[in-house]
Design a protein around this motif. Structure first.
Motif, PDB file in Angstrom:
ATOM      1  N   UNK A  30       0.834  -1.210   0.000  1.00 52.18           N
ATOM      2  CA  UNK A  30       0.000   0.000   0.000  1.00 52.18           C
ATOM      3  C   UNK A  30       0.865   1.255   0.000  1.00 52.18           C
ATOM      4  N   UNK A  31       1.882   1.285   0.846  1.00 54.87           N
ATOM      5  CA  UNK A  31       2.773   2.446   0.907  1.00 54.87           C
ATOM      6  C   UNK A  31       3.545   2.617  -0.395  1.00 54.87           C
ATOM      7  N   UNK A  32       4.037   1.516  -0.956  1.00 54.58           N
ATOM      8  CA  UNK A  32       4.786   1.592  -2.216  1.00 54.58           C
ATOM      9  C   UNK A  32       3.905   2.107  -3.347  1.00 54.58           C
ATOM     10  N   UNK A  33       2.659   1.677  -3.370  1.00 55.65           N
ATOM     11  CA  UNK A  33       1.716   2.143  -4.391  1.00 55.65           C
ATOM     12  C   UNK A  33       1.451   3.641  -4.236  1.00 55.65           C
ATOM     13  N   UNK A  34       1.257   4.090  -3.018  1.00 53.89           N
ATOM     14  CA  UNK A  34       1.035   5.512  -2.776  1.00 53.89           C
ATOM     15  C   UNK A  34       2.224   6.357  -3.183  1.00 53.89           C
ATOM     16  N   UNK A  35       3.421   5.857  -2.920  1.00 58.59           N
ATOM     17  CA  UNK A  35       4.627   6.608  -3.247  1.00 58.59           C
ATOM     18  C   UNK A  35       4.863   6.676  -4.752  1.00 58.59           C
ATOM     19  N   UNK A  36       4.830   5.530  -5.423  1.00 57.42           N
ATOM     20  CA  UNK A  36       5.193   5.492  -6.842  1.00 57.42           C
ATOM     21  C   UNK A  36       4.073   5.967  -7.766  1.00 57.42           C
ATOM     22  N   UNK A  37       2.839   5.703  -7.421  1.00 53.56           N
ATOM     23  CA  UNK A  37       1.733   6.046  -8.318  1.00 53.56           C
ATOM     24  C   UNK A  37       1.206   7.459  -8.114  1.00 53.56           C
ATOM     25  N   UNK A  38       1.521   8.068  -6.972  1.00 55.71           N
ATOM     26  CA  UNK A  38       0.976   9.389  -6.691  1.00 55.71           C
ATOM     27  C   UNK A  38       2.050  10.425  -6.334  1.00 55.71           C
ATOM     28  N   UNK A  39       2.811  10.168  -5.268  1.00 61.33           N
ATOM     29  CA  UNK A  39       3.668  11.214  -4.712  1.00 61.33           C
ATOM     30  C   UNK A  39       4.927  11.479  -5.528  1.00 61.33           C
ATOM     31  N   UNK A  40       5.668  10.444  -5.842  1.00 54.30           N
ATOM     32  CA  UNK A  40       6.943  10.636  -6.546  1.00 54.30           C
ATOM     33  C   UNK A  40       6.805  11.341  -7.895  1.00 54.30           C
ATOM     34  N   UNK A  41       5.880  10.922  -8.767  1.00 53.41           N
ATOM     35  CA  UNK A  41       5.796  11.584 -10.085  1.00 53.41           C
ATOM     36  C   UNK A  41       5.401  13.056  -9.997  1.00 53.41           C
ATOM     37  N   UNK A  42       4.752  13.440  -8.909  1.00 52.73           N
ATOM     38  CA  UNK A  42       4.267  14.815  -8.785  1.00 52.73           C
ATOM     39  C   UNK A  42       5.067  15.650  -7.783  1.00 52.73           C
ATOM     40  N   UNK A  43       6.155  15.088  -7.274  1.00 48.58           N
ATOM     41  CA  UNK A  43       7.077  15.794  -6.374  1.00 48.58           C
ATOM     42  C   UNK A  43       6.387  16.266  -5.088  1.00 48.58           C
ATOM     43  N   UNK A  44       5.482  15.440  -4.583  1.00 48.13           N
ATOM     44  CA  UNK A  44       4.851  15.713  -3.293  1.00 48.13           C
ATOM     45  C   UNK A  44       5.573  14.917  -2.228  1.00 48.13           C
ATOM     46  N   UNK A  45       5.570  15.430  -1.004  1.00 53.19           N
ATOM     47  CA  UNK A  45       6.209  14.716   0.090  1.00 53.19           C
ATOM     48  C   UNK A  45       5.203  14.509   1.209  1.00 53.19           C
ATOM     49  N   UNK A  46       5.630  13.759   2.198  1.00 57.08           N
ATOM     50  CA  UNK A  46       4.819  13.507   3.392  1.00 57.08           C
ATOM     51  C   UNK A  46       5.620  14.000   4.587  1.00 57.08           C
ATOM     52  N   UNK A  47       5.089  13.833   5.779  1.00 58.66           N
ATOM     53  CA  UNK A  47       5.847  14.179   6.969  1.00 58.66           C
ATOM     54  C   UNK A  47       6.731  13.020   7.414  1.00 58.66           C
ATOM     55  N   UNK A  48       7.480  13.240   8.481  1.00 58.00           N
ATOM     56  CA  UNK A  48       8.278  12.177   9.082  1.00 58.00           C
ATOM     57  C   UNK A  48       9.468  11.741   8.261  1.00 58.00           C
ATOM     58  N   UNK A  49       9.944  10.534   8.551  1.00 57.65           N
ATOM     59  CA  UNK A  49      11.115   9.993   7.860  1.00 57.65           C
ATOM     60  C   UNK A  49      10.841   9.789   6.377  1.00 57.65           C
ATOM     61  N   UNK A  50       9.605   9.405   6.039  1.00 55.62           N
ATOM     62  CA  UNK A  50       9.242   9.241   4.629  1.00 55.62           C
ATOM     63  C   UNK A  50       9.323  10.577   3.901  1.00 55.62           C
ATOM     64  N   UNK A  51       8.856  11.633   4.557  1.00 52.28           N
ATOM     65  CA  UNK A  51       8.933  12.965   3.960  1.00 52.28           C
ATOM     66  C   UNK A  51      10.359  13.419   3.753  1.00 52.28           C
ATOM     67  N   UNK A  52      11.216  13.140   4.727  1.00 50.54           N
ATOM     68  CA  UNK A  52      12.638  13.483   4.586  1.00 50.54           C
ATOM     69  C   UNK A  52      13.243  12.750   3.391  1.00 50.54           C
TER      70      UNK A  52
END
Length: 295
Positions: A30-52
């Motif tokens: 679920x996390x990998x899907x959220x990162x690769x399909x949504x956040x990474x291509x659009x240069x969005x980040x999250x909080x915490x260690x993932x955001x860093x």
């Protein structure tokens, strides 16, 4: 008898291990899907260690899979010291699993709509982190740091997390853009709410304290019409300028949010003047709370 006890204990441990593993594996995907399909291509980040990790990836182009492991190493060491060996092992396997999935599996980009990216990217990432927590591990080690600092400095865990994320989003505003930082804050809100939902579950419990002169009728209503267990305890109340006081039985029970309306209606029939205090409860164990009977 001893063999039966050992067999029962071992089978329980095996089922628990399988359940935890399924939670963590589902969380990783679920996390990998959220990162690769949504956040990474659009240069969005999250909080915490993932955001860093996401922020450093955007600035340096270092692979996210490598950064997720490197950034979380200090938190894993801290988790071993603060929480325990078993947690640290599960967290390490979960983070390594996420890094491996990011390297081995390519998820397609779903949408370029910024609002949808922020909401659903946060949703899938938060669900992944929440599922890993349900399995006894973690995909983001920031909360471990928050627990550590709260013990050392005597501050609230929530305050530490907020401060960490403020720093991350300010850095995102400087290094990326203010717009990207604002959308990233929306991503974080979606992720945190989803995480809470996954960890706490759909059942949000409410502790209800009822003070009434008709406590016996209230007791029968709670046990017979709601099918709930309860606790009765003696209390003395005081009121007025003269300090008048009465002795009465206080009824305490725990219900789900779906039952609050029914409890309120039934209580209104018995004693409209009853004094009721409700408080939110994250989770319960044992008793009759799991035996729901919604009618």
């Amino acid at each position: 008898m001893r063999r039966l006890l050992k067999f029962g204990t071992s089978s329980f441990k095996a089922s628990t291990t399988i359940k935890d593993t399924l939670f963590i594996v589902c969380g990783i995907f679920s996390a990998a899907f959220g990162l690769e399909s949504f956040l990474l291509p659009n240069r969005f980040i999250d909080g915490g260690a993932t955001g860093i990790s996401l922020l450093v990836t955007e600035v340096t182009e270092i692979p996210l899979s490598l950064l997720i492991v490197v950034v979380n190493i200090p938190f894993l060491v801290m988790g071993y010291r603060v929480i325990g060996k078993q947690f640290a092992m599960k967290a390490t396997l979960a983070i390594l699993g996420l890094a491996l999935v990011l390297v081995a599996i390519h998820f397609p980009e779903v949408t370029q709509d910024k609002l949808l990216v922020a909401v659903f990217g946060g949703f899938f990432l938060g669900a992944g982190i929440g599922l890993s927590i349900r399995g006894g591990g973690v995909l983001d080690g920031t909360e471990v740091l928050a627990i550590f600092l709260s013990r050392k400095l005597g501050v609230k865990i929530g305050d530490v997390i907020i401060i960490i994320n403020i720093v991350i989003f300010l850095a995102a505003a400087y290094l990326l853009s203010i717009e990207a930082a604002l959308y990233s804050m929306l991503t974080y809100l979606a992720a945190s709410k989803t995480l809470d939902f996954v960890v706490d579950g759909i059942e949000e419990y409410t502790g209800v304290t009822i003070i009434s002169s008709k406590s016996e009728e209230v007791r029968l209503m709670v046990t017979e019409k709601l099918g709930r267990g309860l606790t009765l305890y003696k209390a003395t109340g005081g009121y007025g300028k003269q300090g008048e006081h009465n002795e009465y039985d206080v009824v305490y029970t725990v219900v789900t949010r779906l039952e609050i309306r029914k409890l309120t209606i039934e209580l209104e029939k018995i004693d409209p003047k009853a004094f009721v205090v409700m408080s939110s409860i994250n989770d319960t164990r044992g008793g009759m709370i799991k035996k729901r009977n919604y009618k």
